[in-house]
Design a protein around this motif. Structure first.
Motif: not given
Length: 403
Positions: A134-138, A160-165, A172-173
């Protein structure tokens, strides 16, 4: 007398009470911090439990109907304020550096929920890293279990929701979290690969020399051998931490750690020859009492100075600046020579001590000449005397005719 004794007892009790008080309370550097908890619209929030934490202490209080709470905190500390409330929350602590006698506003928002489901073409994806910012803060960063993640409550708002694997392209969405109902976000991952190009050289040479035949292994992915120009390439998964190993005969094994992205990448590796000592014995047979001569070079055929030389296990000398040494051989038979330099030891070399050679003169019998039984005459006088005799005979004959 009793009065003095009572005063003394009272003083002792006071000292003990002060000693038993927590340092944060007994100290003289405390200030009273007023925390006002409110919504973004300015509405005060009562019944919220506010906790102040610093390195060696905590303080807790509950907001009154005016949304305020008083907390005694040290002035020379970094204080983190967190809140617990049935309806409202704050994603990250409010940090107050070196607080004073002041009022600080702590803005809170209603709670919301986000459920994340991650899958690929084969089904749910385990251990995918889900990050919410949120606003660049995790706000949180957790991994899926059975392809799902219920992160718990978060403030309402836009994220911002990011998924990594590893092995998959990042997804990202943007999501909007409300207080009305949980937000369920389904994310589909796609696997992919990139090209890893490697270039392997030996830095001893100027310019560095390309190395052919070096085995390049990407752990758990595969191996290739470098070509004559020291280069090679192979396919590796995207967004993955990898260990790359370089191995070659006569060379040290080198490992490099890399993390791939979603674009092709290059990796330059410099590797050195493995430390080696080469010992040359210039004569394998040495007369006892004489020295054996050796030369010592390293893996690049450079002389090795100050290396320890051992004869039959005993240290006898060191190599000079040219990598040479003389070893006195005092006994007959086989001897072993070993050279050591730091943590490198050469192979054993053999030299044989021999006795000096003994030279015996050989006498050849002289043959006695056999006497010649032929009567010797002076060379050339036989025919001359015969001729003179013939001439005298002819002279006598002529003289008789004249008579």
């Amino acid at each position: 007398m009793v009065t003095n004794r009572s005063l003394l007892v009272g003083a002792v009790v006071l000292v003990l009470l002060v000693a038993l008080l927590p340092a944060s309370v007994a100290g003289a550097d405390l200030v009273t911090l007023t925390v006002a908890v409110e919504t973004p619209d300015g509405d005060r929030v009562s019944g919220a439990t506010v906790t102040a934490e610093w390195d060696d202490g905590t303080a807790t209080g509950t907001t009154a109907s005016n949304g305020k709470v008083l907390l005694d905190v040290p002035t020379n500390a970094s204080v983190e304020l967190t809140i617990e409330h049935e309806t409202y929350m704050k994603n990250t602590p409010l940090v107050i550096e070196e607080p004073g006698e002041e009022t600080v506003d702590m803005t809170v928002r209603p709670k919301g929920n986000v459920d994340v489901q991650v899958a690929d073409d084969a089904g749910p994806v385990e251990d995918a890293l889900v990050t919410l910012k949120q606003d660049g803060t995790t706000v949180y960063s957790e991994r899926t279990v059975d392809g799902t993640l219920d992160n718990g409550p978060v403030e309402v708002g836009t994220y911002t929701l990011t998924v990594r694997k590893a092995g998959y392209y990042q997804e990202s969405t943007t999501i909007n979290v409300t207080a009305d109902e949980p937000v369920t976000e389904s994310v589909r991952l796609e696997s992919g690969s990139v090209t890893l190009r490697v270039n392997v050289t030996d830095p001893y040479f100027e310019p560095p020399r390309a190395l052919e035949g070096i085995t390049v292994t990407v752990v758990d992915e595969g191996s290739v051998n470098t070509q004559s120009d020291g280069a090679q390439q192979l396919s590796v998964p995207v967004n993955t931490p990898l260990t790359v190993r370089f191995e070659g005969e006569g060379y040290e094994t080198v490992e490099r750690s890399i993390t791939t992205g979603e674009e092709d990448l290059s990796l330059d590796a410099e590797i050195d020859r493995a430390n080696t000592l080469h010992v040359t014995v210039h004569a394998t047979e040495v007369v006892i009492g004489q020295p054996a001569f050796i030369s010592v070079t390293d893996e690049y055929d450079d002389p090795v100075a100050n290396a320890t030389v051992r004869l039959d296990g005993e240290e006898v000398t060191e190599t000079d600046s040219d990598g040479r040494a003389q070893i006195l051989i005092e006994d007959t038979g086989e001897h072993t020579i070993v050279v050591e330099d730091e943590d490198v030891t050469s192979e054993e070399k053999a030299v044989f001590g021999v006795t000096p050679a003994t030279t015996t003169a050989e006498t050849t019998p002289t043959e006695t000449p056999t006497p010649d039984t032929t009567t010797a005459t002076s060379p050339g006088f036989g025919p001359l005397l015969a001729l003179l005799g013939l001439i005298l005979a002819m002279g006598v004959g002529l003289a008789r005719r004249s008579d």
